[in-house]
Scaffold this motif. Structure first.
Motif, PDB file in Angstrom:
ATOM      1  N   ARG A 273       0.827  -1.212   0.000  1.00 26.86           N
ATOM      2  CA  ARG A 273       0.000   0.000   0.000  1.00 26.86           C
ATOM      3  C   ARG A 273       0.857   1.257   0.000  1.00 26.86           C
ATOM      4  O   ARG A 273       0.523   2.255  -0.665  1.00 26.86           O
ATOM      5  CB  ARG A 273      -0.939  -0.018   1.208  1.00 26.86           C
ATOM      6  CG  ARG A 273      -2.052  -1.043   1.078  1.00 26.86           C
ATOM      7  CD  ARG A 273      -2.939  -1.051   2.308  1.00 26.86           C
ATOM      8  NE  ARG A 273      -4.095  -1.908   2.133  1.00 26.86           N
ATOM      9  CZ  ARG A 273      -5.011  -2.134   3.062  1.00 26.86           C
ATOM     10  NH1 ARG A 273      -4.889  -1.547   4.254  1.00 26.86           N
ATOM     11  NH2 ARG A 273      -6.035  -2.925   2.818  1.00 26.86           N
ATOM     12  N   THR A 274       1.960   1.222   0.746  1.00 20.48           N
ATOM     13  CA  THR A 274       2.871   2.367   0.742  1.00 20.48           C
ATOM     14  C   THR A 274       3.456   2.583  -0.644  1.00 20.48           C
ATOM     15  O   THR A 274       3.487   3.712  -1.160  1.00 20.48           O
ATOM     16  CB  THR A 274       3.996   2.143   1.768  1.00 20.48           C
ATOM     17  OG1 THR A 274       3.439   2.079   3.080  1.00 20.48           O
ATOM     18  CG2 THR A 274       5.017   3.269   1.709  1.00 20.48           C
ATOM     19  N   GLU A 275       3.939   1.509  -1.255  1.00 18.66           N
ATOM     20  CA  GLU A 275       4.496   1.625  -2.603  1.00 18.66           C
ATOM     21  C   GLU A 275       3.447   2.102  -3.603  1.00 18.66           C
ATOM     22  O   GLU A 275       3.747   2.903  -4.508  1.00 18.66           O
ATOM     23  CB  GLU A 275       5.069   0.281  -3.045  1.00 18.66           C
ATOM     24  CG  GLU A 275       6.311  -0.147  -2.281  1.00 18.66           C
ATOM     25  CD  GLU A 275       6.874  -1.469  -2.779  1.00 18.66           C
ATOM     26  OE1 GLU A 275       7.887  -1.908  -2.220  1.00 18.66           O
ATOM     27  OE2 GLU A 275       6.309  -2.052  -3.728  1.00 18.66           O
ATOM     28  N   ARG A 276       2.237   1.605  -3.460  1.00 19.62           N
ATOM     29  CA  ARG A 276       1.155   1.973  -4.379  1.00 19.62           C
ATOM     30  C   ARG A 276       0.914   3.473  -4.342  1.00 19.62           C
ATOM     31  O   ARG A 276       0.805   4.133  -5.385  1.00 19.62           O
ATOM     32  CB  ARG A 276      -0.106   1.202  -3.987  1.00 19.62           C
ATOM     33  CG  ARG A 276      -1.236   1.245  -4.989  1.00 19.62           C
ATOM     34  CD  ARG A 276      -2.284   0.199  -4.620  1.00 19.62           C
ATOM     35  NE  ARG A 276      -2.961   0.511  -3.362  1.00 19.62           N
ATOM     36  CZ  ARG A 276      -3.724  -0.359  -2.696  1.00 19.62           C
ATOM     37  NH1 ARG A 276      -3.904  -1.577  -3.173  1.00 19.62           N
ATOM     38  NH2 ARG A 276      -4.318  -0.002  -1.574  1.00 19.62           N
ATOM     39  N   ASP A 277       0.841   4.025  -3.140  1.00 23.58           N
ATOM     40  CA  ASP A 277       0.618   5.465  -3.009  1.00 23.58           C
ATOM     41  C   ASP A 277       1.808   6.260  -3.537  1.00 23.58           C
ATOM     42  O   ASP A 277       1.642   7.271  -4.238  1.00 23.58           O
ATOM     43  CB  ASP A 277       0.373   5.824  -1.538  1.00 23.58           C
ATOM     44  CG  ASP A 277      -0.956   5.282  -1.018  1.00 23.58           C
ATOM     45  OD1 ASP A 277      -1.811   4.897  -1.839  1.00 23.58           O
ATOM     46  OD2 ASP A 277      -1.120   5.232   0.219  1.00 23.58           O
ATOM     47  N   GLN A 278       3.016   5.823  -3.185  1.00 24.81           N
ATOM     48  CA  GLN A 278       4.208   6.562  -3.596  1.00 24.81           C
ATOM     49  C   GLN A 278       4.397   6.523  -5.112  1.00 24.81           C
ATOM     50  O   GLN A 278       4.719   7.546  -5.734  1.00 24.81           O
ATOM     51  CB  GLN A 278       5.441   5.993  -2.898  1.00 24.81           C
ATOM     52  CG  GLN A 278       5.482   6.264  -1.406  1.00 24.81           C
ATOM     53  CD  GLN A 278       6.714   5.678  -0.740  1.00 24.81           C
ATOM     54  OE1 GLN A 278       7.483   4.944  -1.353  1.00 24.81           O
ATOM     55  NE2 GLN A 278       6.885   5.982   0.545  1.00 24.81           N
ATOM     56  N   ALA A 280       2.068   5.971  -7.455  1.00 22.27           N
ATOM     57  CA  ALA A 280       1.008   6.736  -8.106  1.00 22.27           C
ATOM     58  C   ALA A 280       1.314   8.231  -8.066  1.00 22.27           C
ATOM     59  O   ALA A 280       1.163   8.941  -9.068  1.00 22.27           O
ATOM     60  CB  ALA A 280      -0.336   6.440  -7.448  1.00 22.27           C
ATOM     61  N   ALA A 281       1.760   8.713  -6.913  1.00 20.18           N
ATOM     62  CA  ALA A 281       2.093  10.134  -6.793  1.00 20.18           C
ATOM     63  C   ALA A 281       3.277  10.489  -7.696  1.00 20.18           C
ATOM     64  O   ALA A 281       3.294  11.550  -8.342  1.00 20.18           O
ATOM     65  CB  ALA A 281       2.413  10.469  -5.343  1.00 20.18           C
ATOM     66  N   ARG A 282       4.246   9.626  -7.754  1.00 20.83           N
ATOM     67  CA  ARG A 282       5.453   9.873  -8.560  1.00 20.83           C
ATOM     68  C   ARG A 282       5.099   9.956 -10.046  1.00 20.83           C
ATOM     69  O   ARG A 282       5.542  10.855 -10.768  1.00 20.83           O
ATOM     70  CB  ARG A 282       6.455   8.751  -8.303  1.00 20.83           C
ATOM     71  CG  ARG A 282       7.843   8.969  -8.901  1.00 20.83           C
ATOM     72  CD  ARG A 282       8.722   7.763  -8.640  1.00 20.83           C
ATOM     73  NE  ARG A 282      10.119   8.080  -8.851  1.00 20.83           N
ATOM     74  CZ  ARG A 282      10.951   8.470  -7.902  1.00 20.83           C
ATOM     75  NH1 ARG A 282      10.518   8.588  -6.653  1.00 20.83           N
ATOM     76  NH2 ARG A 282      12.215   8.741  -8.179  1.00 20.83           N
ATOM     77  N   LEU A 283       4.282   9.018 -10.505  1.00 23.08           N
ATOM     78  CA  LEU A 283       3.911   9.001 -11.918  1.00 23.08           C
ATOM     79  C   LEU A 283       3.017  10.179 -12.278  1.00 23.08           C
ATOM     80  O   LEU A 283       3.157  10.786 -13.343  1.00 23.08           O
ATOM     81  CB  LEU A 283       3.214   7.680 -12.248  1.00 23.08           C
ATOM     82  CG  LEU A 283       4.105   6.436 -12.209  1.00 23.08           C
ATOM     83  CD1 LEU A 283       3.264   5.170 -12.287  1.00 23.08           C
ATOM     84  CD2 LEU A 283       5.132   6.468 -13.328  1.00 23.08           C
ATOM     85  N   LEU A 290       1.282  10.821 -18.293  1.00 24.11           N
ATOM     86  CA  LEU A 290       1.063   9.593 -17.537  1.00 24.11           C
ATOM     87  C   LEU A 290      -0.121   9.768 -16.584  1.00 24.11           C
ATOM     88  O   LEU A 290      -0.230  10.773 -15.894  1.00 24.11           O
ATOM     89  CB  LEU A 290       2.313   9.230 -16.742  1.00 24.11           C
ATOM     90  CG  LEU A 290       3.603   9.053 -17.541  1.00 24.11           C
ATOM     91  CD1 LEU A 290       4.730   8.590 -16.615  1.00 24.11           C
ATOM     92  CD2 LEU A 290       3.406   8.055 -18.669  1.00 24.11           C
ATOM     93  N   ALA A 291      -0.990   8.750 -16.549  1.00 26.26           N
ATOM     94  CA  ALA A 291      -2.172   8.816 -15.692  1.00 26.26           C
ATOM     95  C   ALA A 291      -2.367   7.484 -14.985  1.00 26.26           C
ATOM     96  O   ALA A 291      -2.980   6.569 -15.530  1.00 26.26           O
ATOM     97  CB  ALA A 291      -3.413   9.169 -16.508  1.00 26.26           C
ATOM     98  N   PHE A 299      -0.746  -3.722  -7.962  1.00 25.54           N
ATOM     99  CA  PHE A 299      -0.202  -3.176  -9.207  1.00 25.54           C
ATOM    100  C   PHE A 299      -0.849  -1.831  -9.484  1.00 25.54           C
ATOM    101  O   PHE A 299      -1.871  -1.468  -8.896  1.00 25.54           O
ATOM    102  CB  PHE A 299      -0.454  -4.128 -10.385  1.00 25.54           C
ATOM    103  CG  PHE A 299      -1.913  -4.320 -10.717  1.00 25.54           C
ATOM    104  CD1 PHE A 299      -2.599  -3.430 -11.537  1.00 25.54           C
ATOM    105  CD2 PHE A 299      -2.620  -5.400 -10.204  1.00 25.54           C
ATOM    106  CE1 PHE A 299      -3.939  -3.599 -11.838  1.00 25.54           C
ATOM    107  CE2 PHE A 299      -3.960  -5.579 -10.493  1.00 25.54           C
ATOM    108  CZ  PHE A 299      -4.624  -4.677 -11.305  1.00 25.54           C
ATOM    109  N   LEU A 300      -0.244  -1.106 -10.411  1.00 28.09           N
ATOM    110  CA  LEU A 300      -0.834   0.106 -10.954  1.00 28.09           C
ATOM    111  C   LEU A 300      -0.996  -0.062 -12.461  1.00 28.09           C
ATOM    112  O   LEU A 300      -0.084  -0.547 -13.144  1.00 28.09           O
ATOM    113  CB  LEU A 300       0.053   1.323 -10.696  1.00 28.09           C
ATOM    114  CG  LEU A 300       0.059   1.926  -9.285  1.00 28.09           C
ATOM    115  CD1 LEU A 300       0.979   3.140  -9.252  1.00 28.09           C
ATOM    116  CD2 LEU A 300      -1.343   2.320  -8.837  1.00 28.09           C
TER     117      LEU A 300
END
Length: 364
Positions: A273-278, A280-283, A290-291, A299-300
């Motif tokens: 969940r931490t990676e998912r948020d980070q 998404a914000a980075r992209l 990028l969306a 996954f994203l």
């Protein structure tokens, strides 16, 4: 470690004479191949790496485990206890894929339809086609679950409905609107989601919940999935396939993974969940069109426009493999990135993305 790129299997052509099937060989599933040395595979949504001790337990098992046909009752009982249902309401299958296949064989037939979101997991399409059913698609690329679109397409021919990331109220309304159809609730990523709907649908006789050991429990190589439904539906699924579809070592490893408790699972899910948020914000901050789409999984899915293939190729040059979807309507310009689940690999992914994206955009 370098993983060799497998040679694509040639598609056989129909013979001039002899048996010919209605099944097109071209429809066979082929795992996407890595375009270069694959040092970090982020293209198949596998979950956490299991501990070495799990294999050690298997090494010390009684050889009878291999000599005898597998017995799945203990695993089904353990899962039933966790879910608070009777064992006859749980069936263990060879991955969630087999549960989908059994469902389609049991409830679909020519002139009956499977209603599903588009895009959706490939195996729903494949299993429905093998059963002779007809697909009815409801477009859903982003935004909330399109309940109205599903309700509008229900009719007397609807046999199976596939639900994904929806609210409990939406699932219950859809099940009530289609009392003679089976609603498949795809919950294979539920450990990563904000809400587990399973307890809220156990009283509905026409809802079947699909779950798996392949994602958050890290046993994709074992092919262990399970489904939870009414005693009648589960009984039908038992009759719709072979009796020994899951190998005994896989059953033993699944039981051992359950017995490890919730601590390791919670830590893994928190990390994802931490990676998912980070990520998404980075992209989103990177610009370049990028969306990243909202995700309840590990996954994203990222809309990349015309840059999808250049980004994928650049990542592959750095040993990072992500999933693209050539030929999939609506997904041709998207990339799917599995979240690694550990700091070192996440840093490597971010470094590769920084190199793949055009300079000058903001970074988080």
């Amino acid at each position: 470690m370098t993983i060799a790129t497998p040679t694509p299997t040639p598609t056989p052509t129909p013979p001039a004479s002899g048996p010919v099937s209605r099944i097109d060989p071209e429809a066979a599933y082929r795992r996407p191949t890595a375009p270069g040395p694959a040092l970090l595979r982020l293209d198949s949504n596998e979950g956490v790496l299991p501990p070495q001790a799990l294999l050690a337990e298997l090494a010390g098992a009684d050889p009878e485990l291999l000599r005898r046909y597998p017995e799945v009752a203990a695993l089904e009982a353990a899962l039933a206890a966790r879910l608070g249902v009777a064992p006859e309401r749980v069936i263990v299958t060879a991955g969630a894929d087999e549960a989908i296949d059994r469902t389609c064989r049991a409830f679909l037939e020519p002139d009956r339809t499977l209603l599903l979101p588009d895009p959706c997991f490939d195996m729903f399409d494949r299993c429905a086609a093998l059963a002779g059913g007809t697909l009815v698609r409801v477009a859903w690329r982003d935004g909330p679950f399109p309940l109205d679109g599903f309700l509008e397409r229900l009719d007397a021919r609807t046999a199976v409905v596939v639900g994904a990331v929806a609210t409990l109220a939406q699932v219950r309304r859809l099940a009530a609107a289609a009392p003679n159809a089976l609603l498949l609730l795809d919950h294979v990523y539920v450990e990563y989601a904000d809400e587990d709907l399973t307890p809220g649908v156990l009283d509905l006789p026409n809802v079947l919940v699909l779950r798996t050991f392949s994602k958050a429990l890290g046993l994709a190589g074992c092919r262990v999935g399970y489904a939870v439904g009414s005693p009648y539906v589960i009984g039908v699924l038992r009759a719709a396939g072979a009796p020994y579809s899951v190998a005994a070592p896989s059953i033993a490893l699944a039981l051992a993974q359950l017995e490890r408790g919730e601590g390791a699972l919670r830590a893994h899910v928190a990390r994802i969940r931490t990676e998912r948020d980070q990520l998404a914000a980075r992209l989103a901050a990177a610009g370049a069109g990028l969306a990243p789409q909202p995700s309840q999984a590990n996954f994203l899915l990222v809309e990349c426009g015309a840059r999808a293939q250049p980004i994928r190729a650049s990542l592959a040059e750095r040993g990072v493999v992500v999933r693209d979807f050539p030929g999939r309507p609506g997904l041709e310009t998207s990339l799917r990135i599995t979240l690694p689940g550990n700091p070192a690999d996440f840093d490597r992914l971010c470094a590769a993305l920084d190199a793949a994206l055009p300079p000058g955009g903001p970074r988080s």
